[in-house]
Design an enzyme around this catalytic site. Structure first.
Site, short mmCIF file in Angstrom:
data_model
loop_
_atom_site.label_atom_id
_atom_site.label_comp_id
_atom_site.label_asym_id
_atom_site.label_seq_id
_atom_site.Cartn_x
_atom_site.Cartn_y
_atom_site.Cartn_z
N CYS A 1 0.86 -1.18 0.00
CA CYS A 1 0.00 0.00 0.00
C CYS A 1 0.89 1.23 0.00
CB CYS A 1 -0.87 0.06 1.26
SG CYS A 1 -1.98 -1.34 1.44
N GLY B 1 -0.29 0.26 -5.00
CA GLY B 1 -1.60 -0.35 -4.83
C GLY B 1 -2.58 0.25 -5.81
N ASN C 1 0.07 0.69 6.02
CA ASN C 1 0.83 -0.12 5.07
C ASN C 1 1.58 -1.18 5.88
OD1 ASN C 1 3.93 0.45 3.24
ND2 ASN C 1 2.39 -1.11 2.91
N GLY C 2 1.34 -2.45 5.54
CA GLY C 2 2.00 -3.53 6.28
C GLY C 2 1.02 -4.62 6.57
N TYR D 1 12.08 -5.02 -5.85
CA TYR D 1 10.92 -5.08 -6.73
C TYR D 1 9.90 -3.98 -6.52
CZ TYR D 1 6.09 -6.71 -7.52
OH TYR D 1 4.77 -6.79 -7.83
#
Ligand code: SF4
Length: 468
Positions: free
Chosen positions: A2, A28, A102-103, A245
């Site tokens: 995210c 996202g 986020n996570g 990535y």
């Protein structure tokens, strides 16, 4: 997976948040949302889709105020429905609160089960909501104290932003799995998952949040931002997959340039796994920088032998199955004139399920390549991620069930090599032990609760084929 952005003390804060999210769209594409505070109440707009589709001028006019935060979502826990789109906004005895995260929390299901047994009613299936429930059950005069006590109880990976009538709070877990940066926009504090969001706004990146740091902005400007610490500070576990990535190459993550890190990984791969060949071809866009690094180090020419169609979304519907099965061809197309008759080193960042890589190798062969040598700029991905990166179960990861030779055979490649773990870590500036490498070696520094493990197995993150 995210992206989050927040700003405090700036007129039209939602417009800046929109721009920040626009720059973080790669993190996202499923849903997006913004919440703002106008001095009297919170305003929220959320929806399924891309940031630019959702936030036109009229929608942004419905988000007044000088404090705002936003989120772009790619679900790693909870299903892909509008109810799970963030920000999650609730009313509490401390006033209204809006949260983005986020996570992935590794004890969220356990906590949720306990809270539900005591009568709590959840609005979403997202792990993030447990933080708000913990806060609502433990109200304090200062919302910061309430959040910090909630964060003491959750485990796993979080970089989060919380908006209230008093302040904007940014927090990062003590392991610092996911990135989070503080920026300075002309004396106004802002927070983002990656520095590329600041570049678009012409904000200056100030610094990363420290592991376990909680920063509080109360409308008083950049110099007035307060800093607190939550929990003990264990050995950091910064996610190397961000470097390999996920993050944008023009960002700085964990203090390193992502582009330079990927170039270094490609160069290291060329030293570890050289091969007689005619040219180096990246799998676009994921393999671009590693391929360039491989080319520079090996002296082999770099060619754009595969072209990516950037206008293909994740949900391409084939018009009629009988016309042809498009598969990977809808996204990638070879340049026959460049690769015909050539011995090609094909560079990509990773192989996850192994569903796409054989198709790309076949595409390059069908375009006339004499040989195809696959080089991957990280070690074999053999373990799932419990900390917020979308990955399938262990059984579905091709490297967990197949040897190197079996994967080469499966790809129908002339040779296959992955970058070594030490080689990858040597490309980053931090101490080796400060990074998470669990998806490559199974070293999970934060254990997942039994309840959360069961949930992850029962409801794998995604059923459909994903790009890898
Ligand atoms: S397991 Fe892999 S993807 Fe997940 S946080 Fe660790 S390094 Fe990143």
């Amino acid at each position: 997976m995210c992206g989050i952005f927040g700003i405090d003390g700036k007129p039209d804060a939602a417009n800046f948040t929109y721009l920040g999210l626009y720059a973080l769209q790669h993190r996202g594409q499923e849903s997006a949302g913004i919440v703002s505070w106008d001095g009297e109440r919170l305003h929220v707009e959320r929806g399924m889709g891309h940031v630019a589709e959702l936030f036109g001028a009229k929608v942004l006019q419905r988000l007044p105020g000088t404090r705002a935060l936003g989120h772009t979502r790619y679900s790693t826990a909870g299903t892909s429905v509008i109810a799970n789109a963030q920000p999650i906004v609730v009313k509490t005895s401390m006033g209204p609160l809006g949260l983005v995260h986020n996570g992935n929390l590794t004890n969220a299901v356990k906590i949720r089960n306990e809270l539900e047994a005591q009568g709590a009613i959840f609005q979403t299936t997202s792990d993030t909501e447990v933080i708000l429930h913990l806060m609502a059950r433990n109200p304090r005069e200062d919302v910061v104290e309430s959040l910090m006590e909630a964060l003491e109880q959750v485990r796993g990976a979080y970089s989060l932003l919380l908006i209230s009538e008093d302040c904007l709070i940014a927090a990062r877990d003590p392991y610092a799995f996911r990135p989070m940066v503080l920026g300075n926009l002309g004396g106004v504090p802002c927070f983002a998952s990656e520095t590329c969001a600041f570049d678009l706004l012409a904000a200056e990146p100030a610094r990363e949040l420290a592991p376990g740091e909680v920063m509080v902005a109360r409308g008083g400007g950049f110099d007035q931002v307060e800093s607190y610490r939550v929990g003990e500070t264990p050995r950091p576990s910064r996610c190397v997959f961000e470097q390999v990535y996920f993050a944008r190459p023009d960002s700085r993550v964990f203090g390193d340039s992502v582009a330079e890190g990927r170039l270094a990984m490609g160069a290291q791969l060329a030293r570890e796994a050289p091969v007689p060949a005619d040219l180096v071809v990246p799998v676009p866009d994921s393999g671009l920088f590693a391929a360039l690094g491989y080319s520079r180090e090996s002296g082999l020419p770099f060619e754009f032998g595969l072209i990516r169609n950037h206008y293909v979304g994740r949900t391409f519907i084939e018009p009629k199955q009988s016309i042809r099965h498009f598969g990977v061809r809808i996204k990638l197309n070879p340049v026959r004139e460049l690769i015909g008759g050539k011995r090609v080193v094909l560079v990509d960042d990773s192989i996850v399920r192994g569903t796409t890589a054989p198709k790309i190798v076949k595409m390059v062969r069908d375009a006339g390549a004499a040989e195809v040598h696959v080089r991957i700029s990280c070690p074999p991905t053999a373990w799932p991620c419990h900390y917020g990166i979308d990955m399938p179960t262990r059984e579905e990861l091709v490297a967990s069930t197949h040897s190197l030779e079996e994967i080469r055979d499966f790809l129908v490649a002339d040779s296959l090599a992955y970058l070594s773990l030490d080689g990858m870590l040597n490309c980053l500036s931090g101490p080796d032990e400060s990074y998470c490498t669990a998806c490559w070696n199974g070293d999970y520094r934060v254990p997942i609760s039994a309840e959360d493990q069961r949930q992850a197995e029962l409801f794998p993150i995604r059923a459909e084929e994903v790009d890898d």
